[in-house]
Design a protein around this motif. Structure first.
Motif, PDB file in Angstrom:
ATOM      1  N   SER A  36      24.609   9.277 -15.485  1.00  0.00           N
ATOM      2  CA  SER A  36      25.183  10.498 -16.051  1.00  0.00           C
ATOM      3  C   SER A  36      25.755  10.165 -17.419  1.00  0.00           C
ATOM      4  O   SER A  36      26.152   9.019 -17.671  1.00  0.00           O
ATOM      5  CB  SER A  36      26.265  11.075 -15.127  1.00  0.00           C
ATOM      6  N   TRP A  37      25.768  11.145 -18.274  1.00  0.00           N
ATOM      7  CA  TRP A  37      26.264  11.006 -19.660  1.00  0.00           C
ATOM      8  C   TRP A  37      27.096  12.239 -19.947  1.00  0.00           C
ATOM      9  O   TRP A  37      26.600  13.356 -19.847  1.00  0.00           O
ATOM     10  CB  TRP A  37      25.052  10.929 -20.583  1.00  0.00           C
ATOM     11  N   LEU A  38      28.356  12.041 -20.200  1.00  0.00           N
ATOM     12  CA  LEU A  38      29.255  13.187 -20.405  1.00  0.00           C
ATOM     13  C   LEU A  38      30.024  13.020 -21.709  1.00  0.00           C
ATOM     14  O   LEU A  38      30.796  12.080 -21.853  1.00  0.00           O
ATOM     15  CB  LEU A  38      30.243  13.303 -19.235  1.00  0.00           C
ATOM     16  N   PRO A  39      29.814  13.908 -22.670  1.00  0.00           N
ATOM     17  CA  PRO A  39      30.514  13.783 -23.949  1.00  0.00           C
ATOM     18  C   PRO A  39      31.820  14.572 -23.944  1.00  0.00           C
ATOM     19  O   PRO A  39      31.983  15.511 -23.166  1.00  0.00           O
ATOM     20  CB  PRO A  39      29.542  14.458 -24.912  1.00  0.00           C
ATOM     21  N   SER A  40      32.747  14.191 -24.802  1.00  0.00           N
ATOM     22  CA  SER A  40      33.826  15.120 -25.104  1.00  0.00           C
ATOM     23  C   SER A  40      33.192  16.175 -26.004  1.00  0.00           C
ATOM     24  O   SER A  40      32.206  15.898 -26.679  1.00  0.00           O
ATOM     25  CB  SER A  40      34.959  14.416 -25.832  1.00  0.00           C
ATOM     26  N   TYR A  41      33.688  17.380 -25.985  1.00  0.00           N
ATOM     27  CA  TYR A  41      33.096  18.390 -26.850  1.00  0.00           C
ATOM     28  C   TYR A  41      34.198  19.271 -27.417  1.00  0.00           C
ATOM     29  O   TYR A  41      35.309  19.274 -26.924  1.00  0.00           O
ATOM     30  CB  TYR A  41      32.043  19.219 -26.108  1.00  0.00           C
ATOM     31  N   GLY A  42      33.841  20.014 -28.446  1.00  0.00           N
ATOM     32  CA  GLY A  42      34.841  20.897 -29.025  1.00  0.00           C
ATOM     33  C   GLY A  42      35.274  20.417 -30.385  1.00  0.00           C
ATOM     34  O   GLY A  42      34.602  19.611 -31.013  1.00  0.00           O
ATOM     35  N   PRO A  43      36.404  20.912 -30.864  1.00  0.00           N
ATOM     36  CA  PRO A  43      36.798  20.675 -32.256  1.00  0.00           C
ATOM     37  C   PRO A  43      36.965  19.196 -32.584  1.00  0.00           C
ATOM     38  O   PRO A  43      36.758  18.789 -33.713  1.00  0.00           O
ATOM     39  CB  PRO A  43      38.125  21.424 -32.389  1.00  0.00           C
ATOM     40  N   GLU A  44      37.318  18.371 -31.587  1.00  0.00           N
ATOM     41  CA  GLU A  44      37.545  16.953 -31.879  1.00  0.00           C
ATOM     42  C   GLU A  44      36.264  16.259 -32.321  1.00  0.00           C
ATOM     43  O   GLU A  44      36.300  15.178 -32.890  1.00  0.00           O
ATOM     44  CB  GLU A  44      38.150  16.226 -30.677  1.00  0.00           C
ATOM     45  N   MET A  45      35.107  16.882 -32.056  1.00  0.00           N
ATOM     46  CA  MET A  45      33.843  16.278 -32.453  1.00  0.00           C
ATOM     47  C   MET A  45      33.650  16.335 -33.962  1.00  0.00           C
ATOM     48  O   MET A  45      32.813  15.652 -34.517  1.00  0.00           O
ATOM     49  CB  MET A  45      32.673  16.985 -31.775  1.00  0.00           C
ATOM     50  N   PRO A  60      24.136   7.997  -5.870  1.00  0.00           N
ATOM     51  CA  PRO A  60      24.344   9.270  -6.572  1.00  0.00           C
ATOM     52  C   PRO A  60      25.726   9.290  -7.227  1.00  0.00           C
ATOM     53  O   PRO A  60      26.693   8.801  -6.641  1.00  0.00           O
ATOM     54  CB  PRO A  60      24.270  10.315  -5.447  1.00  0.00           C
ATOM     55  N   ILE A  61      25.796   9.837  -8.415  1.00  0.00           N
ATOM     56  CA  ILE A  61      27.046   9.815  -9.172  1.00  0.00           C
ATOM     57  C   ILE A  61      27.864  11.065  -8.862  1.00  0.00           C
ATOM     58  O   ILE A  61      27.382  12.184  -9.025  1.00  0.00           O
ATOM     59  CB  ILE A  61      26.758   9.673 -10.679  1.00  0.00           C
ATOM     60  N   GLY A  62      29.073  10.854  -8.392  1.00  0.00           N
ATOM     61  CA  GLY A  62      29.960  11.974  -8.111  1.00  0.00           C
ATOM     62  C   GLY A  62      30.519  12.486  -9.412  1.00  0.00           C
ATOM     63  O   GLY A  62      29.810  13.047 -10.238  1.00  0.00           O
ATOM     64  N   SER A  63      31.802  12.236  -9.647  1.00  0.00           N
ATOM     65  CA  SER A  63      32.408  12.694 -10.889  1.00  0.00           C
ATOM     66  C   SER A  63      31.870  11.892 -12.069  1.00  0.00           C
ATOM     67  O   SER A  63      31.973  10.675 -12.094  1.00  0.00           O
ATOM     68  CB  SER A  63      33.921  12.545 -10.815  1.00  0.00           C
ATOM     69  N   PRO A  64      31.300  12.591 -13.075  1.00  0.00           N
ATOM     70  CA  PRO A  64      30.770  11.879 -14.239  1.00  0.00           C
ATOM     71  C   PRO A  64      31.853  11.526 -15.253  1.00  0.00           C
ATOM     72  O   PRO A  64      31.575  10.857 -16.242  1.00  0.00           O
ATOM     73  CB  PRO A  64      29.794  12.900 -14.841  1.00  0.00           C
TER      74      PRO A  64
END
Lengths: 178, 353
Positions: A36-45, A60-64
């Motif tokens: 799994s790949w989870l980015p931060s998103y929003g104004p900080e980007m 299997p990946i639970g919380s990413p």
């Protein structure tokens, strides 16, 4: 069973952290593992701090969302300060020492200070400090085979930027040789 | 089998919708569903489809109504505040018995709220999406692959029951990348739509798509007929995943992003010898009442986990009807619960049973 990789990449937007995370994820995919790949998103980007959680596992990946990484790549001071204490004991930390002058007092983690941004500049591959650090992480953790890592890189460099592939490979090698 | 690729949930959903024969997208931009609309904007012109960024969410949903009335597969996507703006139109679509796909990539609320993942629109999706007596089919994916697969299911069920269907996602699922297998093109089941308002050269009587009935007895009759379809949908379309429920003393109930957190917590709790399982609603409407009731036969307690102040927990309580104690744990405003927090709740319940 191979061990899980819970990698947190953090720094400024534009340093290529999401890209380095994607290369790692694709490398895992090439070996048929769960990812799994989870980015931060929003104004900080946009100029602020950006980070990205990458999980590679045989289950299997639970919380990413990674709260306690076993691998950290920190490319600026706010990220170093924010995440250094979250790394699990025995974890591996890569610090871009061109960007972060501080060191940690923790002795229960493996920390490597790599002047990646300077190395990239000196070697004519400006902007590839992210991949230099990934190369060093690969050398220290061997989270996948070298072939998988190369394939992952090839998957992530778009065909329209094929010329970038060689400089990315050079960056990986610089990191691995450090 | 197609090669697995890494895609963001939002992009995978968009590609799946195109594969499912949806060539008419109307929307208005909002974080965190932006990639979905952006993908459509790039792709639709190349395949001769429609990507239209309307002047507002109100306009978008009414364009969806128009396209659906003409019998084509059509959709819109938005995030929580945008969905609120669409509710009038959604009520009209339900009142016209039109199928369409509405995607809500939820963010924190109320008001402008925040842009981080949330599940606080559950009541809105399942109880009162707009005015009047009506329901949507509401599907809750928990992986990027499900974001793809459920697009097809949403269109199929929507057309089968002539209901609008909602894909009930959130910022976490929309933004994350996972390996995904996209469907082979040309495998789409599109049902006949004899009710569609299309040109027919006077070869049949006119079809009328309308939600206005000034005679109350006629309106009641229409609503009752619609509710017979809802009842059939509730009887046959309940879907959920059961994880280690068979011998569980404590059953977690969670959907979407929070079910992923619960999955980690269940695995950890089992490793510590606590008999925990999870029911993960896939359809949150129709709610998987039967699975909850069945689990109540042996489980001692239920714990609902949501990224809200507690909304789905009401449906769990209704399904249990007092048969078993029901607990709740939630984070809200864009905060994501950690597996450790959920495990802590499990242990508290374990002590009491």
């Amino acid at each position: 069973m191979r061990s899980d990789l819970n990698l947190m990449l953090a720094g400024f937007g534009g340093q290529g952290l999401l890209f380095a995370g994607k290369v790692t994820a694709y490398a895992g995919l090439m070996e048929g593992r769960e990812i799994s790949w989870l980015p931060s998103y929003g104004p900080e980007m946009r100029g602020g701090t950006a980070n990205c959680s990458v999980c590679v596992s045989d289950n299997p990946i639970g919380s990413p969302l990674i709260l306690n990484p076993n691998a950290l790549i920190a490319m600026n001071l706010p990220s170093f300060d924010k995440f250094i204490d979250t790394v699990v004991p025995g974890g591996t930390v890569l610090v871009d020492s061109t960007m972060v002058e501080k060191t940690t007092e923790r002795t229960d983690i493996n920390v490597f200070y790599v002047p990646a941004t300077k190395m990239a500049d000196d070697n004519g591959i400006k902007g590839l400090a992210n991949i230099i650090l990934l190369g060093k992480l690969f050398k220290e953790m061997q989270f996948c085979s070298f072939e998988a890592l190369m394939k992952g890189l090839e998957k992530c460099v778009p065909a329209s930027k094929a010329a970038m592939l060689e400089s990315n490979k050079k960056a990986l090698q610089l990191g691995m040789d450090f | 089998m197609a090669e697995k690729v890494l895609m963001k949930g939002n992009e995978a959903l968009a590609e799946a919708a195109i594969c499912a024969g949806c060539h008419h997208f109307f929307g208005y931009p909002i974080t965190p569903q932006t990639e979905l609309a952006a993908y459509m904007a790039k792709k639709m012109p190349k395949i001769g489809g429609t990507y239209l960024q309307a002047e507002s969410e109100l306009a978008s949903i009414n364009m969806v109504l128009g396209a659906a009335a003409a019998g084509v597969r059509t959709m819109t996507s938005t995030s929580s505040p945008g969905l609120s703006l669409m509710t009038e139109g959604i009520s009209y679509i339900a009142g016209c018995d039109l199928p369409c796909l509405i995607v809500n990539v939820q963010r924190g609320g109320p008001g402008l709220g925040g842009i981080q993942p949330s599940q606080a629109d559950y009541y809105q999706a399942t109880k009162a999406t707009g005015h009047g007596d009506f329901q949507l089919i509401v599907l809750a994916p928990s992986t990027v692959q499900e974001m793809v697969d459920m697009v097809f299911l949403a269109f199929e069920l929507g057309e089968k029951y002539r209901m609008p269907a909602m894909l009930f996602s959130d910022g976490l699922l929309g933004q994350m990348m996972e390996p995904v297998e996209l469907p082979e093109p040309g495998t789409v089941k599109v049902s006949d739509k004899p009710w569609a308002v299309t040109g027919h050269n006077n070869e049949r009587t006119h079809n009328i798509v309308n939600s206005l009935y000034l005679e109350p007895d006629l309106l009641e009759k229409t609503v009752r007929a619609r509710y017979e379809r809802y009842a059939q949908c509730q009887a046959t379309e309940q879907r959920c995943e059961e994880l280690m429920v068979d011998d569980a003393d404590i059953v977690l109930v969670a959907y979407g992003a929070s079910s992923r957190v619960c999955r980690s917590a269940v695995v950890e709790a089992r490793a510590q010898g606590i008999k925990v399982g999870m029911i993960r609603p896939i359809t949150v409407w129709p709610f998987p009442v039967d699975a909850i009731k069945k689990a109540a036969g042996h489980a001692k307690a239920f714990l609902t986990v949501e990224m809200s102040m507690g909304q789905m927990v009401d449906d769990v309580r209704l399904a249990l009807d007092g048969a078993r104690p029901t607990y709740f744990y939630g984070r809200t405003g864009g905060m994501i619960p950690s597996p450790a927090e959920v495990l802590e709740e499990i242990k508290k319940i374990q002590e009491g049973i």
